[in-house]
Design an enzyme around this catalytic site. Structure first.
Site, PDB file in Angstrom:
ATOM      1  N   CYS A 260     -61.941  31.885 180.199  1.00 10.75           N
ATOM      2  CA  CYS A 260     -62.501  32.129 181.633  1.00 10.75           C
ATOM      3  C   CYS A 260     -63.537  33.339 181.461  1.00 10.75           C
ATOM      4  O   CYS A 260     -64.415  33.314 181.052  1.00 10.75           O
ATOM      5  CB  CYS A 260     -61.352  32.384 182.543  1.00 10.75           C
ATOM      6  SG  CYS A 260     -61.874  32.232 184.434  1.00 10.75           S
TER       7      CYS A 260
ATOM      8  N   HIS B 259     -57.618  28.206 181.827  1.00 12.03           N
ATOM      9  CA  HIS B 259     -56.406  29.039 181.384  1.00 12.03           C
ATOM     10  C   HIS B 259     -55.432  28.282 180.637  1.00 12.03           C
ATOM     11  O   HIS B 259     -54.229  28.176 181.230  1.00 12.03           O
ATOM     12  CB  HIS B 259     -56.020  29.753 182.707  1.00 12.03           C
ATOM     13  CG  HIS B 259     -56.918  30.880 183.219  1.00 12.03           C
ATOM     14  ND1 HIS B 259     -56.873  32.314 182.898  1.00 12.03           N
ATOM     15  CD2 HIS B 259     -57.954  30.757 184.216  1.00 12.03           C
ATOM     16  CE1 HIS B 259     -57.783  32.961 183.543  1.00 12.03           C
ATOM     17  NE2 HIS B 259     -58.346  31.943 184.250  1.00 12.03           N
TER      18      HIS B 259
ATOM     19  N   GLU C 148     -53.331  29.822 178.609  1.00  9.37           N
ATOM     20  CA  GLU C 148     -52.282  30.644 178.797  1.00  9.37           C
ATOM     21  C   GLU C 148     -51.344  30.480 179.785  1.00  9.37           C
ATOM     22  O   GLU C 148     -50.110  31.234 179.786  1.00  9.37           O
ATOM     23  CB  GLU C 148     -52.697  32.061 178.527  1.00  9.37           C
ATOM     24  CG  GLU C 148     -53.496  32.872 179.658  1.00  9.37           C
ATOM     25  CD  GLU C 148     -54.819  32.290 179.851  1.00  9.37           C
ATOM     26  OE1 GLU C 148     -55.373  32.878 180.859  1.00  9.37           O
ATOM     27  OE2 GLU C 148     -55.136  31.365 179.318  1.00  9.37           O
TER      28      GLU C 148
END
Length: 253
Positions: free
Chosen positions: A79, A203, A205
């Site tokens: 991002c 994302h 994560e």
């Protein structure tokens, strides 16, 4: 044990470190230029790109980050991290922001809109599946997300996403001249690799699916072996863990 640096100025650095931990890989927080000398690979996380740039400038990190990339060390930007790594960024705030560069692409900073227009979508990821196994798609979480509008010839596209052509055209008037006969839908690029650089507009994560992190660790190991200077070890990841949460955010329309 493999050690991966995570730029820890702002944003989702803790989530990256947690994802690495699930793979048995140690993640260390990086805030100062000299700390980059202690690692051989780096993740630049998602967050607010302008804020991250100001903090990086305050800590005099940009010269060291640029040198890290130019030395061919593995770097992954998610991002805001993607924006950092792009050679050219559009849609920036007044005055713009410093970029690390190295990735031959043009990125639109907030292509998908504001915070309330955040969404999730299933992405086709054949390269990821070929290396990591698991489901044929990856559920990408897009939060005030950028998109790559143009990529150079050495950039490998790992994932793209269909959007209305009118949205693509309105984001860049220079593209409009090239697409007079555009179809109703066009693709924007949301994941790429160019040599030592990996970048995703979404994302990973923030999901339970650690395949992108495993992909980066293995990529780092391969680059390190070629340079005969890395101690990274490929993570062994079971495909049985990929039970993806559903319907947390709307699918982009």
């Amino acid at each position: 044990m493999a050690v991966v640096g995570v730029l820890a100025l702002q944003g989702s650095f803790n989530e990256h470190i947690a994802a690495l931990r699930r793979l048995g890989v140690k993640g260390v927080e990086i805030r100062k230029p000299e700390q980059l000398n202690t690692i051989s690979s780096l993740i630049i996380p998602g967050g607010e790109s302008t804020t991250m740039a100001k903090l990086a400038e305050y800590h005099n990190l940009f010269p060291a980050l640029r040198e890290f990339v130019q030395m061919g060390k593995p770097v992954w930007g998610t991002c805001a991290g993607l924006i950092f790594l792009a050679n050219k960024a559009m849609g920036q705030k007044t005055g713009g922001q410093y970029l690390v560069g190295g990735l031959d692409c043009t990125v639109h900073r907030n292509f998908f809109g504001s915070q309330i227009q955040s969404f999730e979508a299933e992405l086709s990821v054949p390269e990821l599946v070929s290396k990591e196994g698991g489901p044929e798609t990856f559920r990408g979480i897009f939060i005030r997300a950028p998109a790559i509008l143009e990529a150079g010839p050495e950039v490998q596209v790992l994932a793209d996403y269909l959007v209305p052509s009118s949205r693509l055209l309105s984001s860049d008037s220079s593209i409009e001249d090239k697409m007079e006969n555009a179809e109703e839908e066009s693709k924007v690029i949301v994941a790429v690799r160019q040599g030592n650089i990996l970048a995703t507009a979404f994302h990973p994560e923030l999901t339970a699916d650690t395949r992108w992190h495993s992909y980066f660790v293995k990529m780092s190991n391969e680059i390190g072996e070629e340079a005969s200077s890395s101690s990274l070890v490929p993570a062994q990841v079971s495909t049985s863990q990929y039970q993806q949460p559903r319907n947390d955010l709307p699918i982009f329309q």
